[in-house]
Every structure is written in structure tokens, then in C-alpha cells.
Design a protein around this motif. Structure first.
Motif, PDB file in Angstrom:
ATOM      1  N   GLY A  28      17.537  23.828  25.006  1.00 54.24           N
ATOM      2  CA  GLY A  28      17.873  23.472  26.379  1.00 54.24           C
ATOM      3  C   GLY A  28      19.191  24.017  26.876  1.00 54.24           C
ATOM      4  N   LEU A  29      19.851  24.863  26.096  1.00 52.29           N
ATOM      5  CA  LEU A  29      21.188  25.333  26.480  1.00 52.29           C
ATOM      6  C   LEU A  29      21.126  26.532  27.417  1.00 52.29           C
ATOM      7  CD1 LEU A  29      23.084  25.107  23.067  1.00 52.29           C
ATOM      8  CD2 LEU A  29      23.244  23.538  25.005  1.00 52.29           C
ATOM      9  N   ASP A  30      22.062  26.560  28.366  1.00 49.24           N
ATOM     10  CA  ASP A  30      22.261  27.752  29.177  1.00 49.24           C
ATOM     11  C   ASP A  30      23.432  28.541  28.602  1.00 49.24           C
ATOM     12  OD1 ASP A  30      24.525  26.318  29.880  1.00 49.24           O
ATOM     13  OD2 ASP A  30      23.854  25.882  31.923  1.00 49.24           O
ATOM     14  N   GLU A  31      23.821  29.613  29.268  1.00 47.94           N
ATOM     15  CA  GLU A  31      24.875  30.475  28.723  1.00 47.94           C
ATOM     16  C   GLU A  31      26.176  29.711  28.518  1.00 47.94           C
ATOM     17  OE1 GLU A  31      27.145  34.739  29.629  1.00 47.94           O
ATOM     18  OE2 GLU A  31      25.609  33.972  30.995  1.00 47.94           O
ATOM     19  N   ALA A  32      26.507  28.861  29.463  1.00 52.45           N
ATOM     20  CA  ALA A  32      27.745  28.089  29.338  1.00 52.45           C
ATOM     21  C   ALA A  32      27.677  27.140  28.160  1.00 52.45           C
ATOM     22  CB  ALA A  32      28.001  27.302  30.627  1.00 52.45           C
ATOM     23  N   GLY A  33      26.491  26.579  27.920  1.00 54.37           N
ATOM     24  CA  GLY A  33      26.323  25.672  26.789  1.00 54.37           C
ATOM     25  C   GLY A  33      26.506  26.374  25.455  1.00 54.37           C
ATOM     26  N   TRP A  34      26.016  27.593  25.357  1.00 54.98           N
ATOM     27  CA  TRP A  34      26.166  28.345  24.107  1.00 54.98           C
ATOM     28  C   TRP A  34      27.627  28.701  23.839  1.00 54.98           C
ATOM     29  CZ3 TRP A  34      22.684  28.131  20.635  1.00 54.98           C
ATOM     30  CH2 TRP A  34      21.323  28.116  20.959  1.00 54.98           C
ATOM     31  N   LEU A  35      28.390  28.891  24.881  1.00 54.63           N
ATOM     32  CA  LEU A  35      29.781  29.321  24.716  1.00 54.63           C
ATOM     33  C   LEU A  35      30.760  28.157  24.617  1.00 54.63           C
ATOM     34  CD1 LEU A  35      29.857  32.323  27.216  1.00 54.63           C
ATOM     35  CD2 LEU A  35      29.542  32.372  24.730  1.00 54.63           C
ATOM     36  N   ARG A  36      30.248  26.944  24.730  1.00 53.96           N
ATOM     37  CA  ARG A  36      31.128  25.781  24.642  1.00 53.96           C
ATOM     38  C   ARG A  36      31.678  25.640  23.227  1.00 53.96           C
ATOM     39  NH1 ARG A  36      29.886  20.819  23.166  1.00 53.96           N
ATOM     40  NH2 ARG A  36      27.634  21.223  23.318  1.00 53.96           N
ATOM     41  N   PRO A  37      32.951  25.274  23.067  1.00 58.79           N
ATOM     42  CA  PRO A  37      33.501  25.070  21.720  1.00 58.79           C
ATOM     43  C   PRO A  37      32.780  23.939  20.998  1.00 58.79           C
ATOM     44  CG  PRO A  37      35.256  25.235  23.353  1.00 58.79           C
ATOM     45  CD  PRO A  37      33.978  25.113  24.118  1.00 58.79           C
ATOM     46  N   SER A  38      32.570  24.116  19.720  1.00 57.44           N
ATOM     47  CA  SER A  38      32.009  23.057  18.882  1.00 57.44           C
ATOM     48  C   SER A  38      33.155  22.337  18.170  1.00 57.44           C
ATOM     49  CB  SER A  38      31.046  23.649  17.852  1.00 57.44           C
ATOM     50  OG  SER A  38      31.774  24.300  16.816  1.00 57.44           O
ATOM     51  N   ARG A  39      32.799  21.352  17.351  1.00 58.21           N
ATOM     52  CA  ARG A  39      33.833  20.685  16.546  1.00 58.21           C
ATOM     53  C   ARG A  39      34.270  21.537  15.364  1.00 58.21           C
ATOM     54  NH1 ARG A  39      32.431  14.702  14.694  1.00 58.21           N
ATOM     55  NH2 ARG A  39      30.834  15.904  13.604  1.00 58.21           N
ATOM     56  N   CYS A  40      33.550  22.601  15.075  1.00 53.81           N
ATOM     57  CA  CYS A  40      33.940  23.496  13.982  1.00 53.81           C
ATOM     58  C   CYS A  40      35.056  24.402  14.488  1.00 53.81           C
ATOM     59  CB  CYS A  40      32.753  24.339  13.529  1.00 53.81           C
ATOM     60  SG  CYS A  40      31.350  23.385  12.934  1.00 53.81           S
ATOM     61  N   ASP A  41      36.174  24.358  13.832  1.00 56.48           N
ATOM     62  CA  ASP A  41      37.367  25.059  14.293  1.00 56.48           C
ATOM     63  C   ASP A  41      37.088  26.536  14.521  1.00 56.48           C
ATOM     64  OD1 ASP A  41      40.034  25.373  14.998  1.00 56.48           O
ATOM     65  OD2 ASP A  41      40.639  25.846  12.945  1.00 56.48           O
ATOM     66  N   GLY A  42      37.289  26.984  15.758  1.00 57.33           N
ATOM     67  CA  GLY A  42      37.136  28.390  16.089  1.00 57.33           C
ATOM     68  C   GLY A  42      35.721  28.826  16.397  1.00 57.33           C
ATOM     69  N   TRP A  43      34.748  27.936  16.292  1.00 55.20           N
ATOM     70  CA  TRP A  43      33.350  28.288  16.517  1.00 55.20           C
ATOM     71  C   TRP A  43      32.826  27.693  17.813  1.00 55.20           C
ATOM     72  CZ3 TRP A  43      30.221  27.564  11.305  1.00 55.20           C
ATOM     73  CH2 TRP A  43      30.545  28.625  10.437  1.00 55.20           C
ATOM     74  N   THR A  44      32.084  28.513  18.536  1.00 54.96           N
ATOM     75  CA  THR A  44      31.320  28.020  19.673  1.00 54.96           C
ATOM     76  C   THR A  44      30.012  27.419  19.170  1.00 54.96           C
ATOM     77  OG1 THR A  44      30.145  30.104  19.964  1.00 54.96           O
ATOM     78  CG2 THR A  44      32.252  29.856  21.132  1.00 54.96           C
ATOM     79  N   VAL A  45      29.255  26.826  20.090  1.00 60.69           N
ATOM     80  CA  VAL A  45      27.920  26.324  19.737  1.00 60.69           C
ATOM     81  C   VAL A  45      27.056  27.473  19.233  1.00 60.69           C
ATOM     82  CG1 VAL A  45      25.820  25.279  20.671  1.00 60.69           C
ATOM     83  CG2 VAL A  45      28.067  24.379  21.336  1.00 60.69           C
ATOM     84  N   ARG A  46      27.179  28.633  19.858  1.00 59.79           N
ATOM     85  CA  ARG A  46      26.409  29.801  19.417  1.00 59.79           C
ATOM     86  C   ARG A  46      26.771  30.189  17.993  1.00 59.79           C
ATOM     87  NH1 ARG A  46      25.412  35.140  18.896  1.00 59.79           N
ATOM     88  NH2 ARG A  46      23.959  36.159  20.342  1.00 59.79           N
ATOM     89  N   ASP A  47      28.027  30.097  17.653  1.00 64.10           N
ATOM     90  CA  ASP A  47      28.466  30.427  16.295  1.00 64.10           C
ATOM     91  C   ASP A  47      27.856  29.468  15.271  1.00 64.10           C
ATOM     92  OD1 ASP A  47      30.060  32.523  17.244  1.00 64.10           O
ATOM     93  OD2 ASP A  47      31.848  31.255  17.388  1.00 64.10           O
ATOM     94  N   VAL A  48      27.745  28.203  15.641  1.00 64.39           N
ATOM     95  CA  VAL A  48      27.121  27.237  14.730  1.00 64.39           C
ATOM     96  C   VAL A  48      25.672  27.632  14.473  1.00 64.39           C
ATOM     97  CG1 VAL A  48      26.400  24.837  14.426  1.00 64.39           C
ATOM     98  CG2 VAL A  48      28.655  25.346  15.375  1.00 64.39           C
ATOM     99  N   LEU A  49      24.954  28.026  15.522  1.00 64.43           N
ATOM    100  CA  LEU A  49      23.581  28.501  15.330  1.00 64.43           C
ATOM    101  C   LEU A  49      23.552  29.708  14.406  1.00 64.43           C
ATOM    102  CD1 LEU A  49      20.547  28.718  15.983  1.00 64.43           C
ATOM    103  CD2 LEU A  49      21.191  30.094  17.988  1.00 64.43           C
ATOM    104  N   ALA A  50      24.457  30.663  14.606  1.00 64.58           N
ATOM    105  CA  ALA A  50      24.492  31.856  13.758  1.00 64.58           C
ATOM    106  C   ALA A  50      24.766  31.483  12.306  1.00 64.58           C
ATOM    107  CB  ALA A  50      25.559  32.825  14.272  1.00 64.58           C
ATOM    108  N   HIS A  51      25.644  30.531  12.104  1.00 64.67           N
ATOM    109  CA  HIS A  51      25.925  30.033  10.756  1.00 64.67           C
ATOM    110  C   HIS A  51      24.667  29.451  10.117  1.00 64.67           C
ATOM    111  CE1 HIS A  51      27.228  27.326   7.585  1.00 64.67           C
ATOM    112  NE2 HIS A  51      26.928  26.274   8.331  1.00 64.67           N
TER     113      HIS A  51
END
Length: 234
Positions: A28-51
Motif C-alpha cells: 500500500g505504499l506510495d513513493e513518499a512511503g517508501w522513502l520515509r525513514p524507518s527505525r533502522c538507523d540510516g535506512w528508509t522503508v525501502r532499504d528495510v525491504l531490500a534487506h
């Protein structure tokens, strides 16, 4: 016995539920949602998915008995540890369309969950630490997926919140016992008391869970020695 903490829990059902939670949220995420910072230091939501997508290389290697081959491949690429591997997984997918990364994770994790369930909780899995029971490994994955779901803000309904919190407390206590951690933990109806090196701390269930996965903010005032001793799942 530590196993008694988990005896009424099905690790594969939990794994499916947490994967579904992440999938619903990601879908359900849009572009802004993917680029939002996650709780993982230095990672966006997109980065968490990539991980999560990249981590399936290890999960599948465990299932197919090829962990050492994977370690050799990573070593050849200059990847020397868990943190290096995580960052490498994110970098490898940084320029791919997010829909492609989502489909990679969805497909590979689906295969991992299906294969683990089919093999059963007592089957031995090849891991970096040696042979390890499938069911116990699934509980580790359960915790990781729940943690990352919280990291990216995936919703938890009121109906499932209490049960989800209960199994996370149980898994945290189990892993501390399994690792023979020096912290002593006692659980009551609504809190956990942790003691180490003569220091005692009383934590709510959510605080205990956050401490076990390294997400409890320093502002909570937990003594660093207790916090360090409780961190067992991150």
C-alpha cells in the motif's frame, strides 16, 4: 526448561502472519512511503525491504545446506560480517524498481516459509552456527519480521496486539535462556523484572520486547548494563 516457553506456539503460523503484515503494508505504499525513514538507523522503508529480500540468500542457503558456499562467495566480494552483508543487500537493490524488489522478497520468502513448514520443527537446518532445529530458527525469523514490521510502521490490530506481545515476550525469554545470558528474568502478569550484576530493572512487556531487539530508546533510562544483557535478538 526454555522449550516450555514456546510449547503452545506454532512458529510457522507466526512467520506467515508477520510476513503477511509486511506484505500488506508494503503493497500500500506510495513513493513518499517508501522513502520515509524507518527505525533502522540510516535506512528508509525501502532499504528495510531490500534487506529482507537480500536476507533470503542466507535463508535459502540454510535450507539447501550451502551456507559455507555462500560465505565463500561473500568473502570473495569483500563482505566480512553480518552488518557488511546487510548493507551489501541494500546496495545491490538500490537501483532496482521497488516493485521488482518487493516481488523478489515476496517470492523468495514465500518459498522459505513453505519449505520450513514442510520439513517440520524438528528438522535440522544448516546455519552459520551449525545445525539448528527448524522450529527454533523460525522463532528467530518471527521476531525479526515483527521487529521490522514495527520498524516500518506496519499496523497491528487491537484484536491481535495482546497475543503478538505475549509470544514476543516468550521468544525473548527463550533466547536469553538459550544463550545462557547472565541476566536473570522473572515474568509476572504484566511486567518483567531483569537483574544483572546486582542491578534490577522492572520493564513493561512492550519495554522488555523492545530491549531484546535493541529498540528501547536510551531515553527510557534503562541501565546500559541491563540493556546490553537483554539484547539477544538483534
Amino acid at each position: 526448561m526454555p522449550d516450555d516457553l514456546l510449547k503452545d506456539l506454532n512458529p510457522f503460523d507466526i512467520f506467515d502472519a508477520e510476513a503477511a503484515r509486511l506484505d500488506r503494508h508494503f503493497s500500500g505504499l506510495d513513493e513518499a512511503g517508501w522513502l520515509r525513514p524507518s527505525r533502522c538507523d540510516g535506512w528508509t522503508v525501502r532499504d528495510v525491504l531490500a534487506h529482507l529480500a537480500g536476507e533470503e540468500l542466507y535463508n535459502q542457503a540454510c535450507l539447501h545446506g550451502s551456507v559455507q558456499e555462500l560465505m565463500s562467495r561473500l568473502s570473495d566480494e569483500g563482505i566480512g560480517g553480518y552488518n557488511d552483508f546487510n548493507e551489501w543487500c541494500v546496495r545491490q537493490r538500490a537501483d532496482l524498481p521497488v516493485e521488482e524488489v518487493l516481488e523478489e522478497w515476496r517470492t523468495q520468502n514465500g518459498a522459505t516459509r513453505e519449505q520450513m513448514r514442510a520439513l517440520g520443527p524438528d528438522a535440522l537446518l544448516d546455519t552459520m552456527a551449525g545445525p539448528y532445529p527448524m522450529g527454533r530458527q523460525a522463532f528467530h525469523y518471527d521476531s525479526e519480521y515483527a521487529t521490522h514490521a514495527d520498524d516500518v510502521g506496519a499496523p497491528v490490530s487491537a484484536q491481535e496486539a495482546a497475543g503478538r506481545l505475549a509470544w514476543r515476550v516468550a521468544v525473548g525469554r527463550f533466547v536469553l535462556a538459550e544463550q545462557d545470558a547472565k541476566v536473570r528474568v522473572e515474568q509476572s502478569a504484566d511486567q518483567v523484572v531483569a537483574a544483572v550484576d546486582g542491578i534490577t530493572a522492572t520493564l513493561s512487556y512492550p519495554e522488555f520486547v523492545e530491549a531484546t531487539v535493541g529498540r528501547l530508546p536510551a531515553s527510557q533510562g534503562l541501565d546500559p548494563r541491563v540493556a546490553s544483557a537483554l539484547r539477544c535478538l538483534a
